[in-house]
Motif scaffolding. Structure first.
Motif, short mmCIF file in Angstrom:
data_model
loop_
_atom_site.label_atom_id
_atom_site.label_comp_id
_atom_site.label_asym_id
_atom_site.label_seq_id
_atom_site.Cartn_x
_atom_site.Cartn_y
_atom_site.Cartn_z
N ASP A 101 -18.37 7.12 12.43
CA ASP A 101 -18.97 5.84 12.06
C ASP A 101 -17.92 4.78 11.70
O ASP A 101 -18.10 3.62 11.99
CB ASP A 101 -19.92 6.06 10.88
N LYS A 102 -16.85 5.15 11.07
CA LYS A 102 -15.71 4.31 10.71
C LYS A 102 -15.95 3.36 9.53
O LYS A 102 -15.10 2.54 9.22
CB LYS A 102 -15.17 3.55 11.91
N SER A 103 -17.10 3.45 8.85
CA SER A 103 -17.30 2.65 7.64
C SER A 103 -16.24 2.99 6.61
O SER A 103 -15.79 2.12 5.86
CB SER A 103 -18.68 2.93 7.04
N CYS A 104 -15.84 4.25 6.58
CA CYS A 104 -14.83 4.69 5.62
C CYS A 104 -13.48 4.02 5.90
O CYS A 104 -12.75 3.69 4.97
CB CYS A 104 -14.69 6.21 5.65
N ILE A 105 -13.16 3.82 7.15
CA ILE A 105 -11.90 3.16 7.52
C ILE A 105 -11.88 1.74 6.97
O ILE A 105 -10.87 1.29 6.43
CB ILE A 105 -11.69 3.16 9.05
N ASP A 106 -13.01 1.05 7.09
CA ASP A 106 -13.10 -0.33 6.58
C ASP A 106 -12.91 -0.41 5.07
O ASP A 106 -12.43 -1.41 4.56
CB ASP A 106 -14.45 -0.94 6.96
N GLU A 107 -13.30 0.64 4.35
CA GLU A 107 -13.22 0.65 2.89
C GLU A 107 -11.88 1.15 2.35
O GLU A 107 -11.56 0.90 1.19
CB GLU A 107 -14.34 1.51 2.30
N CYS A 108 -11.12 1.86 3.15
CA CYS A 108 -9.88 2.48 2.68
C CYS A 108 -8.80 1.42 2.41
O CYS A 108 -8.36 0.74 3.34
CB CYS A 108 -9.37 3.50 3.69
N PRO A 109 -8.33 1.31 1.16
CA PRO A 109 -7.34 0.29 0.85
C PRO A 109 -5.91 0.65 1.27
O PRO A 109 -5.02 -0.21 1.24
CB PRO A 109 -7.42 0.17 -0.67
N VAL A 110 -5.67 1.90 1.67
CA VAL A 110 -4.31 2.32 2.01
C VAL A 110 -4.16 2.78 3.46
O VAL A 110 -3.12 3.32 3.83
CB VAL A 110 -3.79 3.40 1.04
N ASP A 111 -5.17 2.59 4.29
CA ASP A 111 -5.07 2.89 5.73
C ASP A 111 -4.70 4.34 6.00
O ASP A 111 -3.84 4.64 6.82
CB ASP A 111 -4.04 1.94 6.37
#
Length: 107
Positions: free
Chosen positions: A14-24
């Motif tokens: 889904d990649k929603s988690c990627i959008d939320e991750c502050p450290v990539d």
């Protein structure tokens, strides 16, 4: 302690988690997403946005889902610690555990 993305993510990504991750630190494999254990700062921002509830603290992954802590480590054994997922983009491989899962059938 780092977070781990478990089996429910396979073939969803889904990649929603990627959008939320502050450290990539969330990397994309062929069939699933993976959190780099050394780059994760344990902020927890990724966990509540996962629509399939696939993100757990590494010690809290249900045994019924398999050893995703080891699976996650195996994924990064090949690429090391590149220092951020966005520079690499999607990678064509997965851990052996994820690669062995049956393909999800689209509904």
């Amino acid at each position: 302690m780092a977070y781990v993305i478990a089996q429910p993510c396979a073939d969803v990504k889904d990649k929603s988690c990627i959008d939320e991750c502050p450290v990539d630190c969330i990397y994309e494999g062929g069939r699933a997403l993976y959190i780099h254990p050394e780059e994760c700062v344990d902020c927890g921002a990724c966990e509540p946005v996962c629509p399939v509830e696939a993100i757990y603290f590494e010690d809290d992954v249900p045994a019924s889902l398999g050893d995703h802590r080891a699976s996650n480590a195996a994924f990064f054994a090949e690429i090391g610690s590149p220092g951020g997922a966005s520079a690499l983009g999607a990678l064509p491989h997965d851990s052996a555990l994820v690669a062995s899962l049956p393909l999800a059938v689209a509904s």
